[in-house]
Design a protein around this motif. Structure first.
Motif, mmCIF file in Angstrom:
data_model
loop_
_atom_site.group_PDB
_atom_site.id
_atom_site.type_symbol
_atom_site.label_atom_id
_atom_site.label_comp_id
_atom_site.label_asym_id
_atom_site.label_seq_id
_atom_site.Cartn_x
_atom_site.Cartn_y
_atom_site.Cartn_z
ATOM 1 N N GLU A 124 0.844 -1.223 0.000
ATOM 2 C CA GLU A 124 0.000 0.000 0.000
ATOM 3 C C GLU A 124 0.870 1.261 0.000
ATOM 4 O OE1 GLU A 124 -0.390 -2.231 2.834
ATOM 5 O OE2 GLU A 124 -1.483 -3.365 1.303
ATOM 6 N N ASP A 125 2.098 1.151 0.504
ATOM 7 C CA ASP A 125 2.976 2.334 0.547
ATOM 8 C C ASP A 125 3.655 2.591 -0.791
ATOM 9 O OD1 ASP A 125 2.214 2.499 3.118
ATOM 10 O OD2 ASP A 125 4.135 1.940 4.007
ATOM 11 N N ILE A 126 3.512 1.665 -1.734
ATOM 12 C CA ILE A 126 4.118 1.891 -3.057
ATOM 13 C C ILE A 126 3.104 2.605 -3.940
ATOM 14 C CG2 ILE A 126 5.135 0.823 -5.099
ATOM 15 C CD1 ILE A 126 6.187 -1.394 -3.426
ATOM 16 N N LYS A 127 3.429 3.860 -4.264
ATOM 17 C CA LYS A 127 2.552 4.668 -5.120
ATOM 18 C C LYS A 127 3.403 5.164 -6.286
ATOM 19 C CE LYS A 127 -0.396 6.175 -1.260
ATOM 20 N NZ LYS A 127 -0.021 5.161 -0.287
ATOM 21 N N PRO A 128 3.491 4.362 -7.346
ATOM 22 C CA PRO A 128 4.415 4.690 -8.438
ATOM 23 C C PRO A 128 4.171 6.075 -9.054
ATOM 24 C CG PRO A 128 3.599 2.452 -8.655
ATOM 25 C CD PRO A 128 2.781 3.110 -7.579
ATOM 26 N N GLN A 129 5.244 6.785 -9.280
ATOM 27 C CA GLN A 129 5.223 8.149 -9.828
ATOM 28 C C GLN A 129 5.782 8.136 -11.247
ATOM 29 O OE1 GLN A 129 3.926 10.725 -7.884
ATOM 30 N NE2 GLN A 129 3.418 8.957 -6.604
ATOM 31 N N PRO A 130 5.523 9.220 -12.040
ATOM 32 C CA PRO A 130 6.075 9.269 -13.402
ATOM 33 C C PRO A 130 7.594 9.021 -13.389
ATOM 34 C CG PRO A 130 4.580 11.109 -13.026
ATOM 35 C CD PRO A 130 4.702 10.398 -11.715
#
Ligand code: SAM
Length: 289
Positions: A124-130
């Motif tokens: 849940e803490d992985i929030k991929p960014q550009p």
């Protein structure tokens, strides 16, 4: 954590001990970390090598025990780190090479070994960014492959590793050894197939599966538009349908000889460098004269 481990911890907080006996209970406790059940039970693992241990401490990893050979005890860097470990309530052991050999199960062992707390990042803490790339590994079995992949991923600026299904332990001594220290640099997450698919559905990302029967050449895939997850298959079975069907594209690395497939770590290395090619521009480097 077991009562035995707790008792050992209480007795040894913030001290330096000289140990030469293989029968010493602290040495036995550290040696027990060769087994996964003991690593999992106490949430600890072993890493070897002075540079790697210094880097890990500097990156903020929690070191419980620093172990070094008596023959290197007067090295200034070791003394400095030993003082730091004691100041942080850790244990320092000055040991014979015989003890180091038995802990690392290796002839000619490294002169410095550390016992660290394991860290896994919740998915849940992985929030991929550009411009971010992650590696997801389906049931990777071989610790050498996993360690090599973590090392390569670190070198190429991958943001994290997602272990899917029943994989080998990234904190086994063999896997940690193969990472050459990169295990301390990259977040590692562990999930079931269902958790992976549900996490994928909640993010605007591209899942690129690497597959022997992929319909696209790996050099013809769009790795730029969205944050990218490179999904690699198990060494024996490859990607199962359950995972390959969730991919936005299936990439194939061309092969011309008789080999059935590429080694998993090699295939992952090729995928990583292709996916990040636009972000690893050579003109940022000094020209060769
Ligand atoms: N027998 C397995 C199969 O049928 O997929 C071979 C697995 S291969 C040793 C391990 C993984 O490396 C594959 O699942 C895939 O992700 C990747 N791989 C190896 N060679 C590849 C290739 N030529 N193209 C794309 N991926 C490849």
């Amino acid at each position: 954590m077991s009562t035995k481990t707790n008792d050992l911890k209480k007795r040894r907080v913030g001290t330096v001990k000289e140990v030469t006996s293989l029968a010493n209970p602290i040495v036995k406790d550290i040696k027990s970390l060769a087994q996964k059940k003991n690593r999992d039970g106490s949430n600890r693992f072993i890493a070897e090598g002075l540079k790697l241990i210094v880097d890990a401490i500097d990156l903020g990893w929690d070191i419980e025990t620093l172990i070094y050979a008596k023959s290197v005890a007067d090295k200034p860097l070791i003394q400095k780190k030993a003082a730091q470990v004691v100041a942080n309530s850790g244990l320092v052991l000055e040991v014979s090479e015989k003890v180091l050999t038995s802990i690392t199960r290796k002839d000619n062992p490294q002169m410095v070994v550390g016992v660290f707390s394991q860290k896994f990042m919740p998915i849940e803490d992985i929030k991929p960014q550009p411009d971010e790339t992650y590696i997801a590994l389906d049931r990777v079995r071989d610790p050498g492959n996993l360690g090599t992949i973590i090392r390569t991923a670190d070198a190429a600026g991958i943001s994290g590793i997602i272990l899917v299904g029943a994989t080998t332990d990234p904190f086994s001594i063999e896997a940690v050894r193969a990472t050459m220290g990169s295990v301390f640099s990259l977040p590692i997450s562990r999930v079931s197939i269902d958790e992976f698919i549900s996490w994928k559905d909640r993010h605007d990302i591209s899942i690129i599966g690497s597959h022997l029967k992929g319909s696209k050449d790996y050099r013809a895939i769009d790795y730029k538009t969205k944050p990218c997850i490179l999904l690699m298959g198990n060494e024996q079975a490859g990607l199962p349908e359950e995972l390959s069907s969730t991919c936005d594209a299936l990439a194939r690395i061309p092969q011309v000889g008789d080999a059935d497939s590429l080694n998993l770590a090699i295939a992952t290395g090729l995928m990583i460098y292709e996916a990040r090619r636009h972000l690893l521009e050579l003109d940022l480097l000094e020209p060769v004269k």
